[in-house]
Design an enzyme around this catalytic site. Structure first.
Site, PDB file in Angstrom:
ATOM      1  CD  GLU A   1      21.925  61.825  28.599  1.00 40.58           C
ATOM      2  OE1 GLU A   1      22.511  62.915  28.579  1.00 40.58           O
ATOM      3  OE2 GLU A   1      22.496  60.744  28.378  1.00 40.58           O
TER       4      GLU A   1
ATOM      5  CG  ASN B   1      17.664  56.744  26.093  1.00 40.08           C
ATOM      6  OD1 ASN B   1      17.410  55.600  26.477  1.00 40.08           O
ATOM      7  ND2 ASN B   1      18.887  57.142  25.805  1.00 40.08           N
TER       8      ASN B   1
ATOM      9  CG  HIS C   1      25.509  54.554  31.074  1.00 43.15           C
ATOM     10  ND1 HIS C   1      26.286  53.885  30.149  1.00 43.15           N
ATOM     11  CD2 HIS C   1      24.769  55.439  30.366  1.00 43.15           C
ATOM     12  CE1 HIS C   1      26.029  54.349  28.936  1.00 43.15           C
ATOM     13  NE2 HIS C   1      25.099  55.282  29.036  1.00 43.15           N
TER      14      HIS C   1
ATOM     15  CD  GLU D   1      22.765  55.578  26.133  1.00 44.17           C
ATOM     16  OE1 GLU D   1      23.726  56.014  26.805  1.00 44.17           O
ATOM     17  OE2 GLU D   1      21.969  56.328  25.538  1.00 44.17           O
TER      18      GLU D   1
ATOM     19  CG  ASP E   1      28.447  51.335  30.275  1.00 40.75           C
ATOM     20  OD1 ASP E   1      27.704  51.721  31.200  1.00 40.75           O
ATOM     21  OD2 ASP E   1      28.932  52.118  29.440  1.00 40.75           O
TER      22      ASP E   1
HETATM   23  O1  G3I Z   1      35.039  63.111  16.283  1.00 38.43           O
HETATM   24  C1  G3I Z   1      35.874  63.883  17.140  1.00 38.43           C
HETATM   25  C2  G3I Z   1      37.305  63.793  16.687  1.00 38.43           C
HETATM   26  O2  G3I Z   1      37.435  64.375  15.409  1.00 38.43           O
HETATM   27  C3  G3I Z   1      38.188  64.518  17.700  1.00 38.43           C
HETATM   28  O3  G3I Z   1      39.530  64.329  17.352  1.00 38.43           O
HETATM   29  C4  G3I Z   1      37.963  63.986  19.098  1.00 38.43           C
HETATM   30  C5  G3I Z   1      38.753  64.754  20.143  1.00 38.43           C
HETATM   31  O4  G3I Z   1      38.237  64.551  21.441  1.00 38.43           O
HETATM   32  O5  G3I Z   1      36.592  64.100  19.422  1.00 38.43           O
HETATM   33  C6  G3I Z   1      35.764  63.345  18.547  1.00 38.43           C
HETATM   34  O6  G3I Z   1      34.426  63.494  18.947  1.00 38.43           O
HETATM   35  C7  G3I Z   1      34.072  62.794  20.115  1.00 38.43           C
HETATM   36  C8  G3I Z   1      32.923  61.856  19.780  1.00 38.43           C
HETATM   37  O7  G3I Z   1      32.444  61.220  20.952  1.00 38.43           O
HETATM   38  C9  G3I Z   1      33.320  60.775  18.792  1.00 38.43           C
HETATM   39  O8  G3I Z   1      34.283  59.959  19.345  1.00 38.43           O
HETATM   40  C10 G3I Z   1      33.641  63.800  21.153  1.00 38.43           C
HETATM   41  O9  G3I Z   1      34.742  64.587  21.568  1.00 38.43           O
HETATM   42  C11 G3I Z   1      33.052  63.082  22.345  1.00 38.43           C
HETATM   43  O10 G3I Z   1      32.489  64.033  23.229  1.00 38.43           O
HETATM   44  C12 G3I Z   1      31.964  62.125  21.910  1.00 38.43           C
HETATM   45  O11 G3I Z   1      31.531  61.421  23.044  1.00 38.43           O
HETATM   46  C13 G3I Z   1      30.289  60.782  22.946  1.00 38.43           C
HETATM   47  C14 G3I Z   1      29.374  61.256  24.042  1.00 38.43           C
HETATM   48  O12 G3I Z   1      28.141  60.549  23.967  1.00 38.43           O
HETATM   49  C15 G3I Z   1      29.106  62.737  23.921  1.00 38.43           C
HETATM   50  O13 G3I Z   1      28.062  63.133  24.757  1.00 38.43           O
HETATM   51  C16 G3I Z   1      30.517  59.295  23.081  1.00 38.43           C
HETATM   52  O14 G3I Z   1      31.244  58.829  21.941  1.00 38.43           O
HETATM   53  C17 G3I Z   1      29.180  58.559  23.164  1.00 38.43           C
HETATM   54  O15 G3I Z   1      29.421  57.228  23.495  1.00 38.43           O
HETATM   55  C18 G3I Z   1      28.320  59.187  24.227  1.00 38.43           C
HETATM   56  O16 G3I Z   1      27.069  58.547  24.243  1.00 38.43           O
HETATM   57  C19 G3I Z   1      26.190  58.956  25.288  1.00 38.43           C
HETATM   58  C20 G3I Z   1      24.783  58.788  24.784  1.00 38.43           C
HETATM   59  O17 G3I Z   1      24.601  59.485  23.582  1.00 38.43           O
HETATM   60  C21 G3I Z   1      23.776  59.253  25.820  1.00 38.43           C
HETATM   61  N1  G3I Z   1      23.988  58.624  27.087  1.00 38.43           N
HETATM   62  C22 G3I Z   1      25.351  58.679  27.600  1.00 38.43           C
HETATM   63  C23 G3I Z   1      26.316  58.129  26.570  1.00 38.43           C
HETATM   64  C24 G3I Z   1      27.699  58.059  27.139  1.00 38.43           C
HETATM   65  O18 G3I Z   1      28.201  59.354  27.419  1.00 38.43           O
END
Ligand code: G3I
Length: 482
Positions: free
Chosen positions: A174, A214, A251, A280, A282
């Protein structure tokens, strides 16, 4: 960790041959004609009943993404094991997860996913090494050469751990803005060459894994961001920057949808000499026509190697309220599942251009050559070697340099050694695409395993960083070949 499972072979043989009757037989009989990209659906085979089996029919994979928490979710694991043959870690291989503090790497979460996947016959995509998001906190306190070095050391540290284990790495994620320019980020602020520095570092760290760029919103050929990424990949291929693949996140959620030009986009990127993949996927409400269309776009493009959905059930999705995945919350396949399966099963088979005809020519050439060649073939004179230095990026207290090694002789060489002398007070830092001896004063650099062989007039480039109080260019740059 276990070794990487072998990828399915692209299907080119048995199922194809019986269909090569009629017109194709005429081509074969016409002597040395090579079959080029003969594509057609194979109507004789039985339809596969899982996503991975259907994808494998045309040598592709069908993947999913999972977090470590899914390792205790038997519903998820049952479907993953049955339907998918590629896995991506949702967050566990990202920079903040693998190097939470400087120089301290943690791989337990990523390894847990990796181990489960390979133990169930899957391959693994690494996601991701350099990104403006999910950076280690300490990166946020760095800038310039210190951040550049931190990125390079991160790539080296993570890739050393997974060396030889992964099928693909999303090296950079990105890095473009919607208008096609580079996204403004702390990494971009280290210099416009940060992306190629990441790829060169990655290639040196693991020559066996495919290195991907990516991004999202690059599926529409007529969109500025798509063009920005395309031009970068085109430039990288022209200059020998080691990029092997481009991941289209796909996406079609949050307001996006399948563009009519998606296949054109995949095809145009593939024509640059890179693999393409949907990484990715969806789709809002799992619209059947969009899932069918995105799958069709992939299978119609020979260089499209596979499709990954970002989760398996709607309950796994980062956009769960849009119900965007192929399985519902009760693990039941949705109508889009059948559409994807059907498109995979109907994938055209593409005969690679190098496949020789199976039937020998029936008619010998009628006119033998009458004139002897006037120029004798090369007799194997030793290759020559020239080396030229380029300052790729400089800053107070250091620089990043490149040396281009060219075989200036008339015969191929199988190895080379470059030499250069660093100014007083300078120290060699990272080096990629070669193996160095010495870190100050006179330094020699031997080719890496994969770039020692150079045909006559061919070139290769290695790069390095230097720290020290001056950014004086090295002197006495030379090379010898073997
Ligand atoms: O692990 C913590 C947890 O301890 C806490 O309680 C909670 C509170 O919000 O947050 C948890 O962490 C989160 C993490 O995912 C695990 O679930 C983060 O806040 C959250 O920001 C994070 O989001 C991820 C996101 O990337 C961040 O940029 C998504 O799971 C993940 O699916 C997403 O993946 C991205 C790809 O890497 C790149 N392309 C877009 C895609 C979707 O956004």
């Amino acid at each position: 960790m276990n070794d990487i499972p072998a990828r399915p072979k692209r299907r080119t043989g048995g199922r194809l041959r019986p269909l090569l009757g009629g017109a194709c037989a005429t081509l074969v009989a016409a002597s040395s004609v090579v079959l080029v990209n003969v594509a057609h659906a194979d109507t004789t085979r039985a339809a596969a009943t899982t996503l991975k089996a259907a994808a494998e029919l045309s040598g592709r994979y069908f993947g999913a993404a999972m977090g470590q928490d899914r390792l205790s979710d038997s519903g998820f694991l049952t479907i993953a094991n049955r339907e998918f043959d590629m896995m991506t870690a949702v967050n566990e291989m990202k920079p903040d997860a693998t190097e939470p503090t400087s120089g301290h790497f943690t791989f337990s979460a990523g390894d847990a996913i990796y181990n489960w996947a390979v133990q169930h016959g899957m391959r693994v995509r690494g996601h991701t090494l350099a990104w403006h998001g999910q950076q280690p906190a300490f990166w946020r306190n760095l800038s310039g050469s210190a951040l550049r070095s931190a990125m390079i050391e991160h790539i080296n540290g993570v890739m050393a751990h997974y060396k030889g284990k992964l099928a693909y790495w999303d090296v950079v994620n990105e890095a473009f803005a919607e208008d096609g320019s580079r996204r403004q980020s702390n990494l971009q602020a280290t210099g416009n060459d940060w992306i190629e520095a990441a790829f060169r570092t990655a290639r040196a760290a693991d020559p066996s894994v495919k290195l991907c760029y990516n991004d999202y919103n690059i599926e529409n050929w007529n969109y500025a961001k798509t063009q920005g990424v395309y031009n970068m990949i085109k430039d990288f291929k022209a200059r020998g920057v080691p990029v092997d693949c481009v991941g289209f996140q796909t996406h079609f959620t949050g307001g996006s949808s399948l563009p009519s030009t998606f296949q054109q986009t995949l095809s145009n990127f593939g024509a640059l000499g890179v693999d393409v993949a949907l990484t990715e996927v969806d789709v809002t409400n799992a619209a059947t026509n969009q899932y069918q269309g995105l799958t069709q776009a992939c299978v119609n493009v020979p260089r499209c190697v596979g499709i990954t959905t970002w989760g398996i059930r709607d309950s796994d999705s980062w956009r769960g309220s849009e119900n965007p995945l192929l399985f519902d919350r009760n693990s039941n396949p949705k109508p889009a599942y059948a559409a994807v399966l059907g498109a995979l099963n109907a994938a055209p088979t593409t005969e690679p251009p190098t496949t020789p005809p199976t039937t020998p020519p029936t008619t010998p050439p009628t006119t033998p050559p009458t004139t002897a060649p006037t120029t004798p073939p090369p007799t194997g004179q030793p290759g020559g070697c020239t080396a030229t230095f380029r300052m790729a990026n400089g800053w107070p207290g250091g620089f990043q340099g490149e040396v281009t090694v060219t075989n200036s002789g008339s015969a191929a060489v199988s190895g080379w050694t470059a030499r250069l002398t660093l100014a007083g007070g300078q120290t060699l830092g990272s080096l990629w695409n070669g193996n160095s001896t010495g870190t100050s004063g006179a330094v020699s650099v031997r080719n890496a395993d994969y770039n020692g062989s150079l045909a006559a007039n061919a070139s290769t480039t290695f790069g390095f960083t230097v720290t020290g109080s001056s950014n004086t260019a090295p002197s006495d740059v030379s090379c010898t070949s073997s």
